[in-house]
Every structure is written in structure tokens, then in C-alpha cells.
Write a protein that holds these residues in place. Sequence first.
Motif, PDB file in Angstrom:
ATOM      1  N   ASP A   1     121.941  34.300  23.543  1.00 28.05           N
ATOM      2  CA  ASP A   1     123.117  33.876  24.330  1.00 28.05           C
ATOM      3  C   ASP A   1     122.892  34.006  25.836  1.00 28.05           C
ATOM      4  O   ASP A   1     123.368  33.165  26.619  1.00 28.05           O
ATOM      5  CB  ASP A   1     124.349  34.674  23.897  1.00 28.05           C
ATOM      6  CG  ASP A   1     124.126  36.174  24.025  1.00 28.05           C
ATOM      7  OD1 ASP A   1     123.105  36.678  23.531  1.00 28.05           O
ATOM      8  OD2 ASP A   1     124.969  36.845  24.651  1.00 28.05           O
TER       9      ASP A   1
ATOM     10  N   SER B   1     118.204  41.308  30.456  1.00 33.76           N
ATOM     11  CA  SER B   1     117.273  40.813  29.430  1.00 33.76           C
ATOM     12  C   SER B   1     115.962  40.339  30.052  1.00 33.76           C
ATOM     13  O   SER B   1     115.974  39.510  30.976  1.00 33.76           O
ATOM     14  CB  SER B   1     117.932  39.633  28.692  1.00 33.76           C
ATOM     15  OG  SER B   1     116.961  38.781  28.126  1.00 33.76           O
TER      16      SER B   1
ATOM     17  N   ILE C   1     118.214  49.993  23.291  1.00 35.20           N
ATOM     18  CA  ILE C   1     117.925  48.574  23.531  1.00 35.20           C
ATOM     19  C   ILE C   1     118.047  47.748  22.256  1.00 35.20           C
ATOM     20  O   ILE C   1     118.652  46.678  22.262  1.00 35.20           O
ATOM     21  CB  ILE C   1     116.507  48.401  24.142  1.00 35.20           C
ATOM     22  CG1 ILE C   1     116.345  49.248  25.400  1.00 35.20           C
ATOM     23  CG2 ILE C   1     116.200  46.929  24.390  1.00 35.20           C
ATOM     24  CD1 ILE C   1     117.187  48.823  26.584  1.00 35.20           C
TER      25      ILE C   1
ATOM     26  N   ASP D   1     109.576  50.074  23.959  1.00 33.15           N
ATOM     27  CA  ASP D   1     108.321  49.763  23.249  1.00 33.15           C
ATOM     28  C   ASP D   1     107.419  50.976  23.110  1.00 33.15           C
ATOM     29  O   ASP D   1     106.367  50.887  22.474  1.00 33.15           O
ATOM     30  CB  ASP D   1     107.555  48.656  23.979  1.00 33.15           C
ATOM     31  CG  ASP D   1     108.291  47.336  23.882  1.00 33.15           C
ATOM     32  OD1 ASP D   1     107.918  46.401  24.613  1.00 33.15           O
ATOM     33  OD2 ASP D   1     109.255  47.240  23.108  1.00 33.15           O
TER      34      ASP D   1
HETATM   35  C1  EPZ Z   1     110.918  41.700  25.611  1.00 37.46           C
HETATM   36  O1  EPZ Z   1     111.638  41.136  24.522  1.00 37.46           O
HETATM   37  C2  EPZ Z   1     109.595  42.181  25.032  1.00 37.46           C
HETATM   38  N1  EPZ Z   1     108.873  41.052  24.461  1.00 37.46           N
HETATM   39  C3  EPZ Z   1     109.863  43.222  23.934  1.00 37.46           C
HETATM   40  O2  EPZ Z   1     108.597  43.708  23.491  1.00 37.46           O
HETATM   41  C4  EPZ Z   1     110.633  44.385  24.564  1.00 37.46           C
HETATM   42  O3  EPZ Z   1     110.941  45.327  23.555  1.00 37.46           O
HETATM   43  C5  EPZ Z   1     111.930  43.859  25.194  1.00 37.46           C
HETATM   44  O4  EPZ Z   1     111.615  42.831  26.164  1.00 37.46           O
HETATM   45  C6  EPZ Z   1     112.719  44.953  25.893  1.00 37.46           C
HETATM   46  O5  EPZ Z   1     111.932  45.531  26.907  1.00 37.46           O
HETATM   47  C7  EPZ Z   1     108.203  40.219  25.299  1.00 37.46           C
HETATM   48  O6  EPZ Z   1     108.204  40.386  26.509  1.00 37.46           O
HETATM   49  C8  EPZ Z   1     107.463  39.092  24.653  1.00 37.46           C
HETATM   50  P1  EPZ Z   1     115.373  41.464  25.888  1.00 37.46           P
HETATM   51  P2  EPZ Z   1     112.997  40.299  24.830  1.00 37.46           P
HETATM   52  O7  EPZ Z   1     115.849  40.069  26.014  1.00 37.46           O
HETATM   53  O8  EPZ Z   1     112.857  39.560  26.108  1.00 37.46           O
HETATM   54  C9  EPZ Z   1     119.598  41.669  23.800  1.00 37.46           C
HETATM   55  C10 EPZ Z   1     106.932  44.246  21.940  1.00 37.46           C
HETATM   56  O9  EPZ Z   1     106.877  45.168  21.132  1.00 37.46           O
HETATM   57  N2  EPZ Z   1     119.712  40.229  24.123  1.00 37.46           N
HETATM   58  O10 EPZ Z   1     115.122  42.274  27.131  1.00 37.46           O
HETATM   59  O11 EPZ Z   1     113.352  39.550  23.622  1.00 37.46           O
HETATM   60  C11 EPZ Z   1     118.542  41.924  22.741  1.00 37.46           C
HETATM   61  O12 EPZ Z   1     119.085  41.733  21.451  1.00 37.46           O
HETATM   62  C12 EPZ Z   1     108.227  43.477  22.127  1.00 37.46           C
HETATM   63  O13 EPZ Z   1     105.994  43.873  22.679  1.00 37.46           O
HETATM   64  C13 EPZ Z   1     120.926  39.586  23.911  1.00 37.46           C
HETATM   65  O14 EPZ Z   1     121.901  40.184  23.467  1.00 37.46           O
HETATM   66  O15 EPZ Z   1     114.032  41.496  25.020  1.00 37.46           O
HETATM   67  C14 EPZ Z   1     118.171  43.359  22.994  1.00 37.46           C
HETATM   68  O16 EPZ Z   1     119.114  44.190  22.355  1.00 37.46           O
HETATM   69  C15 EPZ Z   1     109.297  43.927  21.133  1.00 37.46           C
HETATM   70  N3  EPZ Z   1     121.024  38.258  24.207  1.00 37.46           N
HETATM   71  C16 EPZ Z   1     118.312  43.493  24.520  1.00 37.46           C
HETATM   72  O17 EPZ Z   1     119.110  42.381  24.948  1.00 37.46           O
HETATM   73  C17 EPZ Z   1     119.966  37.542  24.712  1.00 37.46           C
HETATM   74  O18 EPZ Z   1     120.122  36.342  24.990  1.00 37.46           O
HETATM   75  C18 EPZ Z   1     117.002  43.427  25.282  1.00 37.46           C
HETATM   76  O19 EPZ Z   1     116.354  42.239  24.885  1.00 37.46           O
HETATM   77  C19 EPZ Z   1     118.738  38.222  24.917  1.00 37.46           C
HETATM   78  C20 EPZ Z   1     118.638  39.565  24.619  1.00 37.46           C
END
Ligand code: EPZ
Length: 421
Positions: free
Chosen positions: A126, A165, A330, A308
Motif C-alpha cells: 500500500d 518503508s 518490523i 534482519d
Molecule cells: C527490505 O524489505 C529488505 N529487503 C528486508 O530484508 C528488510 O527486512 C526490510 O527492508 C526492513 O528493513 C530488501 O531490501 C530487498 P519494508 P521491504 O517495506 O522493503 C510494512 C532480507 O532478509 N509495509 O521496509 O519489503 C511491511 O509489511 C529482507 O534481506 C507496509 O505495510 O521492507 C513491514 O512490516 C527480509 N506497506 C514494514 O513495513 C508497504 O507498502 C517494513 O517493510 C510496504 C511495507
Amino acid sequence: MDSIRVKGNGSLKGEIPIAGAKNACLTLMPATLLSEEPLTLTNAPRLSDIATMTQLLQSLGAEVSGLQEGQVIAMSSHGPINPVADYDIVRKMRASNLVLGPLLAREGRAVVSLPGGCAIGARPMDLHIHGLEALGAEIDLRDGYLHAKARKGLKGAKIELRVASVGATENIVMAATLAKGTTILKNAAREPEIVDLVQCLRAMGAQIEGEGTGTITIQGVDRLHGATHRVVADRIELGTYMLAPAIAGGEVELLGGRRDLVGAFSDKLEEAGVEVTETAKGIKVSRKNGRVRSVNVRTEVFPGFPTDLQAQMMALMCTADGVAELEETIFENRFMHAPELMRMGAEIEVHGGTARVRGVKSLKGAPVMATDLRASVSLILAGLAAKGETLVSRVYHLDRGYEHVVGKLRGVGAEIERIKS
Ligand code: EPZ
């Protein structure tokens, strides 16, 4: 499916080279779509996730080739672009969604499959959608795909993220580089991988400032040119291997490590009684005098303690002297390593987003199963300290984010081998 057998073999000694960051490379690669000129990445890690991103970009029409055994990735997307990211590829790796912003900026349209859930959480999109719509895109969800278009091109906007995010920040920043006018992104993620992406985009001619702070300002330009960019060191691999001497004892130097990449994590290690020293070649970590102390950990967005590294830190706390509380803020389901560690004799109680770990004198080797990328490596770390033999199955999870894990740990004296099956 291969397994990895590891035997607790006393303290470790030597050097481990740290590779380029997976999570930087996965956002740098889609940036090739923003220019018709070549984009070359050096210090790239050799991982299955990088191979997946390569496959995806090639399916979109980009030319991507790995040189020097994959340490250099030469890309160019001067030909026609097919803006459809297929479910078959996207379902394997959530980071595939990082082509959405670049495709919208380059082609004015994109069809990207929703990645679907993953082991650690629902991981909605979202915030990506909200940000790209603010830039003028029309996005609707049909048959599991996001159908996005920006018929009149993208226009700069003021955007504030509900959650800082990482992925949404990356998609919005990449799209905004070619939007008309200025974009101000508030509550932007501050991770080093974002800083690395912005430095690469700036080398391509983008006008951006504020990376690493909570507000990033992007002045759109008409076009971007090619560049060559060195991928930043992988702070999660770095933190993971810093825990090897911490849990097994001994002294290991992490080559290419930088303390600013793992500040909060290093502070926690020192609080637990582990020595962390910056050297000319990287970071030296040593633990020589008995068990570490239990410390409480709360995962946060950067510069806080990284989610992570939570699973890996839990492995250390399983052998610490006392009781530690690890709070995961997170992701909603990131304790799947706990039951596997308990098979090795760990004493862990999980209540919602908090795990209480009572340290034990020694873990016992056991057959365990990897469930996700970071959980799998926490089991390897636990095996380094356990009495007897630990057999970790489903190590394809490991291959996503850790190159040569067996070779790197053997290099510092660990008794570890990969068993092909
Ligand atoms: C990045 O994922 C990393 N992946 C993840 O690493 C890492 O755990 C994460 O950031 C948090 O640091 C890459 O960079 C490829 P977020 P990302 O959007 O971007 C919520 C690994 O092990 N959210 O920062 O997907 C989400 O559900 C991986 O290398 C929404 O609600 O993470 C989460 O609870 C795992 N809506 C929080 O935000 C959205 O549109 C953080 O997610 C997007 C995210």
C-alpha cells in the motif's frame, strides 16, 4: 535439497571478507531501466536473489550479464521494454516489486504481479501504491497484478510515508528522478542501501538530496545517463559474521566492514561483553572471557537495531548468561527460528512480538530446518557453539543471501560442510 552440517569446534580465528550488499544490489539493478545507457555495478554479491533479479530484468527486455564470476553486473536497457513482471518470477522474490517505479518512469506503464505473502509476514504494497499515485500514476489491482499507468507522465509531489518503508522509499525515489518538478518524500527510510541507491542515481545525473535523513528531495530531470557504481558492503552479512566469534569464542576480522553500517548492532554486542574494534581492514570482533551477558533488543528502522539481525542475535542470547527480551517491531511473524533453536536445547518463550530467551550453558547439536533467509543462518551460528553436530536442511534459503557461507566459516576454523542431496 542440500543441507549443511556444522559441529561445535571451539573458538574461531582469522578473517572473513564481506561481500556487496544484497539489498543494495536488488534496488540498484532495476535502476538500469531509468536510462538507455549502460549501468555497471561492481562488488556485486553472487547470490540466487541476484540471479532472480537478472532473470526478471531480462524478461522486461534489459540486457544483463554477470562478468568476473558475477562480481560485475553489466546492464543496459536501450531496446524496447516489455513492462510486465510475471508472477512466476515475482513470487520467488518480493524485491521484484522494485521494477514498478522505474517502469512507470521509463515507460509510463507497468504490470507487476503482487509478490504474495512470505514466511515473515503479509508484506503489503500500500505504501508503494500511495506514493506512486501521488506522483500521478493510476494503479489498480486485477487478477493478482498491479496495473499501473501514467499516461501524462509523472509529476513531482509532496509525499509522507506512514511507515519508513525501505522498498516504498526506493520505488518512489527512482520514479521521481524522471518526474516533472520536485518531489519531497517525508519519513523516508534511512537505510545505507537507500544512501547507496541515491549515490548511484546521482552518478546517473539525478538531482537528489537528503538521503540518509528522513526527508529526501528529488528534482526531476528529462533523462539519466549511464554510470558505473560500486555496491556498498552488506551490513547484514557483516553483522551475521560478527556474531560468529561472539557465539563460538575467539577473534575474527571482517574485511571491508564499517562500523557506521552496524552502529546500533555493534553497541548491543559491546553491551553483551563482546569486543568490537575498527581496524584499517574492517572490524575485529573478539570474545575471549566466557559467556556473554544477556541484553534486551528491540528491532527498529535504521539507524536502530536491524530486523534482519534479530534471528542471529537470538542465537547468541540462547548461550548468554541471563534472560534477554527480543522485541520484533518490523515484521509480524519473524520468530520461526525459535522452535528450531529450542530443538537444540534453547529456552525461549514467544509472546506475540516478543521472545524471552533464558541463556543455557550449552546448546546441543540437532537436525533443524531453515524457514527463511535470516533464520537459516541463525541455526548455523547456534551450531558453531553447540555440543555435537547440527544438520540444517533446506539451505536454499541461505543461498539467497549468503555467498560461500561454508567457505567463509571454514576459513576461520569452523567444522562445517555442505551435503549435496
Ligand atoms: C527490505 O524489505 C529488505 N529487503 C528486508 O530484508 C528488510 O527486512 C526490510 O527492508 C526492513 O528493513 C530488501 O531490501 C530487498 P519494508 P521491504 O517495506 O522493503 C510494512 C532480507 O532478509 N509495509 O521496509 O519489503 C511491511 O509489511 C529482507 O534481506 C507496509 O505495510 O521492507 C513491514 O512490516 C527480509 N506497506 C514494514 O513495513 C508497504 O507498502 C517494513 O517493510 C510496504 C511495507
